[in-house]
Design an enzyme around this catalytic site. Structure first.
Site, PDB file in Angstrom:
ATOM      1  N   ARG A 180      -9.079 -40.246 -15.131  1.00 53.18           N
ATOM      2  CA  ARG A 180     -10.005 -39.805 -14.098  1.00 53.18           C
ATOM      3  C   ARG A 180     -11.375 -39.609 -14.737  1.00 53.18           C
ATOM      4  NH1 ARG A 180      -9.540 -35.086 -12.654  1.00 53.18           N
ATOM      5  NH2 ARG A 180      -7.748 -34.323 -13.828  1.00 53.18           N
TER       6      ARG A 180
ATOM      7  N   TYR B 233      -7.752 -47.546 -12.400  1.00 48.33           N
ATOM      8  CA  TYR B 233      -6.825 -46.556 -12.969  1.00 48.33           C
ATOM      9  C   TYR B 233      -6.297 -45.635 -11.855  1.00 48.33           C
ATOM     10  CZ  TYR B 233      -5.124 -42.229 -14.777  1.00 48.33           C
ATOM     11  OH  TYR B 233      -4.341 -41.135 -14.970  1.00 48.33           O
TER      12      TYR B 233
ATOM     13  N   LYS C 102      -5.584 -37.083  -5.698  1.00 51.25           N
ATOM     14  CA  LYS C 102      -6.602 -36.059  -5.932  1.00 51.25           C
ATOM     15  C   LYS C 102      -7.703 -36.131  -4.872  1.00 51.25           C
ATOM     16  CE  LYS C 102      -4.523 -34.861  -9.716  1.00 51.25           C
ATOM     17  NZ  LYS C 102      -3.739 -33.630  -9.753  1.00 51.25           N
TER      18      LYS C 102
ATOM     19  N   HIS D 276      -3.445 -27.228  -6.121  1.00 45.65           N
ATOM     20  CA  HIS D 276      -2.943 -28.003  -7.261  1.00 45.65           C
ATOM     21  C   HIS D 276      -1.713 -27.273  -7.815  1.00 45.65           C
ATOM     22  CE1 HIS D 276      -4.134 -30.039 -11.351  1.00 45.65           C
ATOM     23  NE2 HIS D 276      -3.239 -30.739 -10.712  1.00 45.65           N
TER      24      HIS D 276
ATOM     25  N   SER E 250      -4.208 -28.879 -16.408  1.00 49.29           N
ATOM     26  CA  SER E 250      -3.527 -30.018 -17.046  1.00 49.29           C
ATOM     27  C   SER E 250      -2.968 -29.602 -18.396  1.00 49.29           C
ATOM     28  CB  SER E 250      -4.495 -31.162 -17.276  1.00 49.29           C
ATOM     29  OG  SER E 250      -5.196 -31.419 -16.114  1.00 49.29           O
ATOM     30  N   ALA E 251      -1.886 -30.257 -18.773  1.00 53.25           N
ATOM     31  CA  ALA E 251      -1.269 -30.083 -20.086  1.00 53.25           C
ATOM     32  C   ALA E 251      -0.698 -28.684 -20.298  1.00 53.25           C
ATOM     33  CB  ALA E 251      -2.254 -30.412 -21.213  1.00 53.25           C
ATOM     34  N   CYS E 252      -0.336 -28.020 -19.202  1.00 51.34           N
ATOM     35  CA  CYS E 252       0.310 -26.705 -19.324  1.00 51.34           C
ATOM     36  C   CYS E 252       1.731 -26.729 -18.779  1.00 51.34           C
ATOM     37  CB  CYS E 252      -0.515 -25.639 -18.614  1.00 51.34           C
ATOM     38  SG  CYS E 252      -2.080 -25.303 -19.419  1.00 51.34           S
ATOM     39  N   GLY E 253       2.262 -27.932 -18.505  1.00 44.80           N
ATOM     40  CA  GLY E 253       3.689 -28.048 -18.206  1.00 44.80           C
ATOM     41  C   GLY E 253       4.087 -27.855 -16.754  1.00 44.80           C
TER      42      GLY E 253
ATOM     43  N   ASP F  72       2.929 -31.403  -8.279  1.00 44.58           N
ATOM     44  CA  ASP F  72       1.479 -31.455  -8.506  1.00 44.58           C
ATOM     45  C   ASP F  72       0.647 -30.844  -7.378  1.00 44.58           C
ATOM     46  OD1 ASP F  72      -0.668 -32.271 -10.222  1.00 44.58           O
ATOM     47  OD2 ASP F  72      -1.082 -33.945  -8.883  1.00 44.58           O
TER      48      ASP F  72
ATOM     49  N   ASN G  31      -2.788 -40.942 -22.132  1.00 45.49           N
ATOM     50  CA  ASN G  31      -2.751 -40.680 -20.688  1.00 45.49           C
ATOM     51  C   ASN G  31      -1.978 -41.779 -19.940  1.00 45.49           C
ATOM     52  OD1 ASN G  31      -3.370 -39.188 -18.327  1.00 45.49           O
ATOM     53  ND2 ASN G  31      -5.109 -40.515 -17.881  1.00 45.49           N
TER      54      ASN G  31
ATOM     55  N   ARG H 242       1.060 -43.468 -17.926  1.00 42.58           N
ATOM     56  CA  ARG H 242       1.704 -42.804 -16.785  1.00 42.58           C
ATOM     57  C   ARG H 242       2.944 -43.536 -16.292  1.00 42.58           C
ATOM     58  NH1 ARG H 242      -0.981 -38.067 -14.483  1.00 42.58           N
ATOM     59  NH2 ARG H 242      -2.817 -37.851 -15.802  1.00 42.58           N
TER      60      ARG H 242
ATOM     61  N   ARG I 159      -3.268 -21.625 -20.713  1.00 36.04           N
ATOM     62  CA  ARG I 159      -2.827 -21.657 -22.106  1.00 36.04           C
ATOM     63  C   ARG I 159      -3.677 -20.645 -22.855  1.00 36.04           C
ATOM     64  NH1 ARG I 159      -0.581 -25.719 -25.666  1.00 36.04           N
ATOM     65  NH2 ARG I 159      -0.029 -26.986 -23.880  1.00 36.04           N
TER      66      ARG I 159
ATOM     67  N   GLY J  41      13.262 -24.487 -20.444  1.00 30.78           N
ATOM     68  CA  GLY J  41      14.308 -23.920 -19.575  1.00 30.78           C
ATOM     69  C   GLY J  41      14.305 -22.399 -19.573  1.00 30.78           C
TER      70      GLY J  41
ATOM     71  N   ASN K  18      11.942 -20.472 -19.324  1.00 28.17           N
ATOM     72  CA  ASN K  18      11.003 -19.914 -18.343  1.00 28.17           C
ATOM     73  C   ASN K  18      11.737 -19.409 -17.096  1.00 28.17           C
ATOM     74  OD1 ASN K  18       8.864 -20.423 -20.034  1.00 28.17           O
ATOM     75  ND2 ASN K  18       8.429 -22.441 -19.153  1.00 28.17           N
TER      76      ASN K  18
HETATM   77  C1  OXD Z   1      -4.045 -34.325 -13.142  1.00 28.59           C
HETATM   78  C2  OXD Z   1      -2.959 -35.206 -12.685  1.00 28.59           C
HETATM   79  O1  OXD Z   1      -4.939 -34.794 -13.860  1.00 28.59           O
HETATM   80  O2  OXD Z   1      -2.075 -34.721 -11.970  1.00 28.59           O
HETATM   81  O3  OXD Z   1      -4.034 -33.147 -12.787  1.00 28.59           O
HETATM   82  O4  OXD Z   1      -2.973 -36.400 -13.002  1.00 28.59           O
HETATM   83 MN    MN Z   2      -2.496 -32.742 -11.298  1.00 30.58          MN
END
Ligand code: OXD
Ligand code: MN
Length: 618
Positions: free
Chosen positions: A83, A211, A220, A240, A262-265, A291, A393, A395, A426, A521, A523
């Protein structure tokens, strides 16, 4: 010769027909194909796109039909892999309405700028007209969009990510309430790449990208940016957020949403497999979405959520049997892989951490054949890190129905009633493992304060805070201050039926930089406490920042050796000095980053800051 867009049209809706004709006249495709969603039509498109010569940028490939039946592979241009937030615009009539978190241009100016780029952009090509529903077609919460595109890859992705086809037009009828998305790959020129939302026109224009995140306009662009704007005007919310259900041993299921940057699971939490002890006792976790959540008050006054999407557009690297068994399982048939690597020995896909050893006979993501083992031991001069076979990135686009833990309520038009909403980021320090807000207004404050702290491992700069309110910073389609005000209004409307709001932090570190909480798990143990709080089954410690678990109330059965009482104390510690700094930073953020730049911060949120500070000073 001018093309009549009505040929083959799947609707008599004059608004749709006029708009498609307008776009046909502008983009000048050789042909218009209305997408009905039938298997025959999709098979034909797959045949066409996989028959293209290898060098064609639009090419898609079949994969091993036994191991990955119905799966396809695609590579995007090397300059077109993510993005592009700096080229994403919210074009409301006034700059103030877009607010400080968005790039803005006057809509007239933007249309004038982009129109020449679209002019003739589809010459020699086909324009596909894609009708789709966001959410189950019969749901009162769902909405219709139409995307026009010159990309078969987009059609095939939209088929996975949305309910695509004629039924969407049937839902729409004669209504004008549909989102108009116009996408053209054009020259895939990064200098002319624009992802533009016109919220007041229900319109999205995306050009010069191929992309996924920039061209699957349902995601989005519509389901967050345009939908958040619609939600404000129509009394609902587009967030989100993942949606999951926890089924208790008595069969009762509680639904929770969670928003993380992003990137927090997020996908991992949505598809969590509970620890052994919970499984033995009969707990189950179901995924409704990973998402995006659309949330609307139901007839009973509670807040109901649907997942507007129909598939997962997930980051591939890091996904494996252990980290997310269910996500991996979802990619095993009828999925699309973009910018991952190939294992040429059996024409399957590979990415970092899928397995320990990379394939020897590999194709890396730009298409070069390499010895995967040797290649991944080389250092990339640009990054100074080891080279990767898959793009970081890269997918998978996977049908939700492939997911083994998909909720039986996934397709329920009414959605699921939400008991709790979770925010998280995070954070190496300051933020405890979990705490609950005193009320909805305080919870809204907690959402506005979502941020992630960079770690040495990630960037080299420790402790730099990135604010990402409600994990929505790149996705709020209007003024962030008005968005917070909308949250507050929703709370008033929901009253005592509002979900309880929590904050979690899976990433707290000890003095040596080690994560103290096992995550994944485990969590589930935190979700368990959250549900017990919602049910009034467990008391809590009232602190300056919110309600925290009392000692012993987080179930640690089976991980007592790993999470000792001392570690648990640290995980739940509220350090007054750090929190005073946090409050000072939030004041700075509201004043400098938001208010000074035209964001209308609601007084109620400033009042929360004052109250927390007063409690900390007591
Ligand atoms: C993001 C995605 O970037 O879901 O949040 O791809
Ligand atoms: Mn997202």
């Amino acid at each position: 010769m001018a093309i009549d867009a009505k040929q083959g049209a799947l609707t008599t809706n004059q608004k749709v027909l006029d708009w498609v004709q307008e776009c046909v006249d502008l983009c000048k495709p050789d042909k218009v194909v209305w997408i009905d969603g039938s298997k025959e039509q999709l098979d034909q498109l797959i045949e066409e796109v996989t028959s293209l010569p290898d060098g064609d940028p639009n090419k898609m490939w079949h994969l091993n039909e036994e191991k990955l039946p119905g799966c396809l592979y695609h590579r995007t241009a090397v300059n077109d892999v993510a993005r592009v937030e700096d080229r994403t615009f919210i074009c409301t009539r006034t700059k103030e309405d877009a607010g400080p978190t968005n790039n803005w241009m006057d809509p007239k100016e933007m249309y004038a700028k982009l129109t020449p780029m679209y002019d003739g952009a589809m010459k020699g090509q086909t324009m596909y007209v894609i009708p789709y529903s966001m959410g189950p077609v019969t749901s009162p919460i769902s909405k219709v969009g139409v995307e026009l595109t010159d990309s078969i890859y987009v059609v095939l992705n939209m088929n996975i990510m949305t309910r695509m086809g004629k039924a969407a037009f049937d839902k729409l009828g004669d209504s004008n309430d549909f989102v108009r998305g116009l996408h053209s790959k054009a020259d895939v020129d990064p200098e002319k790449r624009y992802i533009v939302q016109f919220p007041e026109d229900n319109t999205i224009w995306s050009i010069n990208s191929a992309y996924g995140g920039n061209v699957i306009l349902s995601k989005k662009c519509f389901a967050l940016r345009i939908a958040s704007f619609q939600g404000k005007n129509e009394g609902w919310m587009a967030e989100h957020m993942l949606i999951l259900g926890v089924q208790k041993p008595n069969g009762d299921t509680k639904y929770i949403t969670a928003a993380f940057p992003s990137a927090c699971g997020k996908t991992n939490l949505a598809m969590l497999i509970p620890p052994e002890g919970y499984l033995k006792n009969g707990y189950k976790v179901f995924t409704v979405g990973d998402d995006i959540a659309w949330l609307k008050p139901g007839k009973d006054g509670r807040l109901y959520a649907i997942n507007p999407e129909n598939g997962f557009f997930g980051v591939a690297p890091g996904t494996n049997e252990k980290s997310n068994y269910n996500a991996l399982a979802a990619t095993k048939k009828n999925a699309i892989f973009t910018n991952v690597a190939l294992d040429n020995s059996d024409n399957t896909v590979w990415w970092e951490k899928l397995t320990k050893e990379p394939p020897v006979d590999a194709t890396e993501w730009t298409g070069k054949k390499v010895n995967g083992v040797e290649y991944t031991s080389e250092i990339d001069e640009k990054t100074g890190k080891k080279k990767t076979l898959a793009h970081p990135n890269s997918r998978f686009t996977a049908p939700a129905t492939n997911c083994p833990c998909l909720s039986p309520k996934f397709d329920d038009p009414e959605g699921v009633p939400i008991s709790a909403m979770i925010f998280g980021g995070r954070r190496a320090s300051t933020t405890p493992l979990v705490y609950q807000s005193f009320d909805w207004t305080h919870g809204t404050y907690m959402g506005s304060a979502v941020s992630s702290e960079t770690t040495a491992a990630a960037t080299g700069a420790v402790g730099v805070l990135r604010h990402d309110p409600m994990a929505m910073k790149p996705f709020i389609g209007y003024n962030v201050g008005d968005y917070w005000a909308h949250w507050l209004e929703m709370g008033e409307k929901l009253g005592d039926k509002a979900p309880k709001i929590f904050n979690v932090n899976w990433f707290k570190q000890d003095d040596n930089g080690n994560f103290m909480w096992p995550g994944f798990g485990d969590n589930m143990r935190v979700l368990d406490w959250i549900i017990k709080r919602c049910e009034g089954e467990v008391d809590a410690e009232e602190t300056a920042i919110g309600y925290l678990p009392k000692k012993g109330d987080i179930n640690l059965e089976g991980i007592e050796d790993e999470v000792t009482p001392e570690i648990m104390d640290k995980l739940l510690d509220v350090d007054t000095d750090l929190w005073k700094k946090e409050i000072a930073e939030m004041r700075r953020y509201y004043d400098e980053d938001i208010a000074a730049k035209g964001g209308r911060v609601p007084q109620a949120l400033r009042d929360v800051l004052d109250k927390i500070e007063a409690r900390l000073n007591k």
